[in-house]
Design an enzyme around this catalytic site. Structure first.
Site, PDB file in Angstrom:
ATOM      1  N   ASP A 232      13.824   3.531   6.502  1.00 11.67           N
ATOM      2  CA  ASP A 232      13.028   4.703   6.882  1.00 11.67           C
ATOM      3  C   ASP A 232      13.897   5.941   7.098  1.00 11.67           C
ATOM      4  O   ASP A 232      14.931   5.885   7.764  1.00 11.67           O
ATOM      5  CB  ASP A 232      12.262   4.421   8.180  1.00 11.67           C
ATOM      6  CG  ASP A 232      11.146   3.423   7.949  1.00 11.67           C
ATOM      7  OD1 ASP A 232      11.138   2.774   6.889  1.00 11.67           O
ATOM      8  OD2 ASP A 232      10.282   3.293   8.838  1.00 11.67           O
TER       9      ASP A 232
ATOM     10  N   ASP B  34       3.645  -2.419   2.087  1.00  9.27           N
ATOM     11  CA  ASP B  34       4.862  -2.444   2.899  1.00  9.27           C
ATOM     12  C   ASP B  34       5.218  -3.875   3.334  1.00  9.27           C
ATOM     13  O   ASP B  34       4.433  -4.531   4.030  1.00  9.27           O
ATOM     14  CB  ASP B  34       4.582  -1.538   4.121  1.00  9.27           C
ATOM     15  CG  ASP B  34       5.821  -1.165   4.880  1.00  9.27           C
ATOM     16  OD1 ASP B  34       6.884  -1.727   4.596  1.00  9.27           O
ATOM     17  OD2 ASP B  34       5.706  -0.317   5.778  1.00  9.27           O
TER      18      ASP B  34
HETATM   19  C1  GLA Z   1       7.649   0.936   7.706  1.00 12.57           C
HETATM   20  C2  GLA Z   1       7.700   1.911   6.536  1.00 12.57           C
HETATM   21  C3  GLA Z   1       7.319   3.291   7.016  1.00 12.57           C
HETATM   22  C4  GLA Z   1       5.913   3.244   7.625  1.00 12.57           C
HETATM   23  C5  GLA Z   1       5.859   2.217   8.743  1.00 12.57           C
HETATM   24  C6  GLA Z   1       4.444   1.989   9.239  1.00 12.57           C
HETATM   25  O1  GLA Z   1       8.617   1.229   8.648  1.00 12.57           O
HETATM   26  O2  GLA Z   1       8.970   1.926   5.944  1.00 12.57           O
HETATM   27  O3  GLA Z   1       7.352   4.217   5.949  1.00 12.57           O
HETATM   28  O4  GLA Z   1       4.996   2.939   6.626  1.00 12.57           O
HETATM   29  O5  GLA Z   1       6.356   0.964   8.304  1.00 12.57           O
HETATM   30  O6  GLA Z   1       4.365   0.988  10.196  1.00 12.57           O
END
Ligand code: GLA
Length: 494
Positions: free
Chosen positions: A325, A265
């Site tokens: 997200d 990520d």
């Molecule tokens: C980002 C990702 C999420 C999750 C969070 C964890 O926002 O897009 O899917 O993994 O980080 O902190």
């Protein structure tokens, strides 16, 4: 001990003078304990002028200015206003001077946190030195996930509350609920498992995960596979230790623990690299995973920036997030889902577009909306990573997740892209040709009242309704169906 009155008055005057003279100007770090042995650190630069406090929070991507800042009688107060996803989010900070520190409470719309502001330095607040990037090359295909991965991920439901026990119970529930039999296999731990690095630079777990090897063994003993999470930046999105400068070392650790899947990520990598540099950054981990010799699915998460679908496969990516997200509400799912159709042709066996994990069963949408979510993700050949609590799901949620006829669309080996056949008002007809010459057709109603929709059968005579689990008699060359608000009728035509 009773102090004479004059001494007491002198002490009070001195104390208030000290408070008055305290100059908070400089770099600070706001340390919030996460409850698992870690701290979430947020850096600030403050400037005090008399009783006025100005400055900014130094986040990964930008400086967020503080407003209405005051320092009065040993009390510190300010607010931070930022815009996130078209929403204005206000955080209010209230603290008390405590020697050289400030005890602080921050109230945000979704949480109240208590922590302490400590003096810091520009060096600590600055990102670490930039490491050179490797020249580009094509990372060999690891041969994994020829159909989109099926599994579960901890983030949507548990966020920072995931722990060893929860993961074990989720593996148990995946078996007991029939999800494993329906094809689900990956049990993925998202952010907040990380501890600090040891003296040799090896990543350790925090106290929520006492023994990762044992946990991986447990999940494997159920005939399932297990996933982990990290960031190419120095910190993950939740502020935990990332893999920056430790890529191979971390890949080796995941392999030694027995992991089968890594979600990687972007997060704080944005403090060091530009979006245009994502490809070599991800390639580094793609190479590192291959070098471990263990088959590990590589899941890119950089929110679909920089047209990742054009280069995700080249860095060894098995899937790549195509969006920000997802949230557990109609607007988020609808916006994300229907935006994916144009990029569907970029998905190929082993290399999938990932419009984010499922929210099915988390409570923020109606059953019709969740069926739309499942149907759309299946037509898109998206990874189906359940994001709910598998231990306590309702029969209705379970039936949605294990619907074999819907999963078969998602997993169709021909992996042909979905197409938009027609669009009228808020009605959309999507179609995906399948390997056995049948076609999957979704009649979607994005509007808020039921509509009649129709589709032409193009010579197909066998019509199967995949949510009703029944054959529908054909009448002529067309089919009419009433589609509920925010709902879908999902068909397979042969
Ligand atoms: C980002 C990702 C999420 C999750 C969070 C964890 O926002 O897009 O899917 O993994 O980080 O902190």
């Amino acid at each position: 001990m009773v102090l004479p009155r004059r001494t007491l008055v002198a002490c009070l005057i001195l104390a208030s003078l000290l408070i008055a003279q305290t100059d908070l100007t400089g770099f600070w770090v706001f340390r919030v304990p996460t409850g698992d042995g870690n701290f979430r650190d947020l850096f600030f630069e403050w400037k005090q002028t008399g009783e006025t406090l100005t400055g900014a929070a130094l986040t990964d991507s930008r400086k967020l200015p503080i407003s209405r800042g005051t320092v009065k009688n040993g009390k510190v107060h300010f607010t931070i206003v930022r815009v996130a996803e078209n929403r204005t989010v206000t955080s209010t900070y209230d603290g008390t001077l405590d020697g050289k520190r400030v005890q602080m409470t921050a109230v945000r719309p979704d949480e109240t946190v208590h922590g302490v502001f400590e003096r810091s330095t520009p060096e600590a607040a600055a990102p670490p030195a930039r490491l050179p990037l490797p020249p580009l090359h094509d990372v060999p295909d690891n041969g994994l996930v020829r159909t989109p991965p099926l599994g579960w991920n901890s983030w949507n439901k548990f966020a920072g509350r995931v722990d060893d026990k929860t993961v074990r119970e989720m593996a148990d529930a995946m078996v007991a609920s029939g999800m494993k039999a329906a094809g689900y296999v990956y049990v993925n731990i998202d952010d907040t498992w990380e501890g600090q690095r040891d003296a040799k630079g090896n990543i350790t777990t925090n106290r929520k995960f006492p023994d990762m090897k044992a946990l991986a063994d447990y999940v494997h003993s159920k005939g399932l596979k297990i996933g982990i999470y990290s960031s190419p930046g120095p910190k993950t999105c939740a502020g935990y230790e990332g893999s920056y400068g430790h890529e191979q070392q971390d890949a080796n650790t995941y392999a030694a623990w027995g992991f089968d899947y890594l979600k990687y990520d972007w997060c704080s990598a944005s403090r060091i690299y530009k979006d245009e540099e994502m490809q070599p950054v991800y390639q580094k981990m793609g190479d590192a995973l291959l070098k471990t010799g263990r088959p590990i699915v590589f899941s890119l998460c950089q929110y679909g920036r920089n047209d990742v679908w054009k280069w995700g496969a080249k860095v060894g990516g098995n899937l790549w997030r195509t969006t920000g997200d997802i949230g557990d509400h109609w607007k988020s799912m609808d916006e994300i889902g229907f935006r994916q159709i144009a990029i569907a042709p970029f998905a190929k066996p082993g290399h999938w577009n990932d419009p984010d994990m499922l929210e099915v069963g988390n409570g923020g949408m109606t059953p019709d909306e969740y069926r739309t979510h499942m149907s759309l993700w299946a037509l898109l050949a998206a990874p189906l990573l359940a994001g709910n609590d598998l231990r306590s799901m309702s029969a209705e949620t379970r039936a949605m997740l294990v619907n074999a006829e819907v999963i078969a669309i998602d997993q169709d080996r021909a992996a042909q892209p979905v197409q938009l056949v027609s669009e009228k008002g808020s009605s959309e007809v999507l179609m995906r040709p399948l390997g056995d010459h049948s076609v999957a057709v979704g009649l979607f109603n994005r509007g808020s009242s039921a509509v009649e929709m129709s589709v032409s059968l193009n010579g197909k005579t066998h019509i199967r309704d995949l949510w009703e689990h029944r054959d529908v008699p054909a009448a002529g060359d067309g089919l009419k169906a009433s589609v509920p608000a925010h709902g879908v009728v999902l068909l397979r035509l042969k």
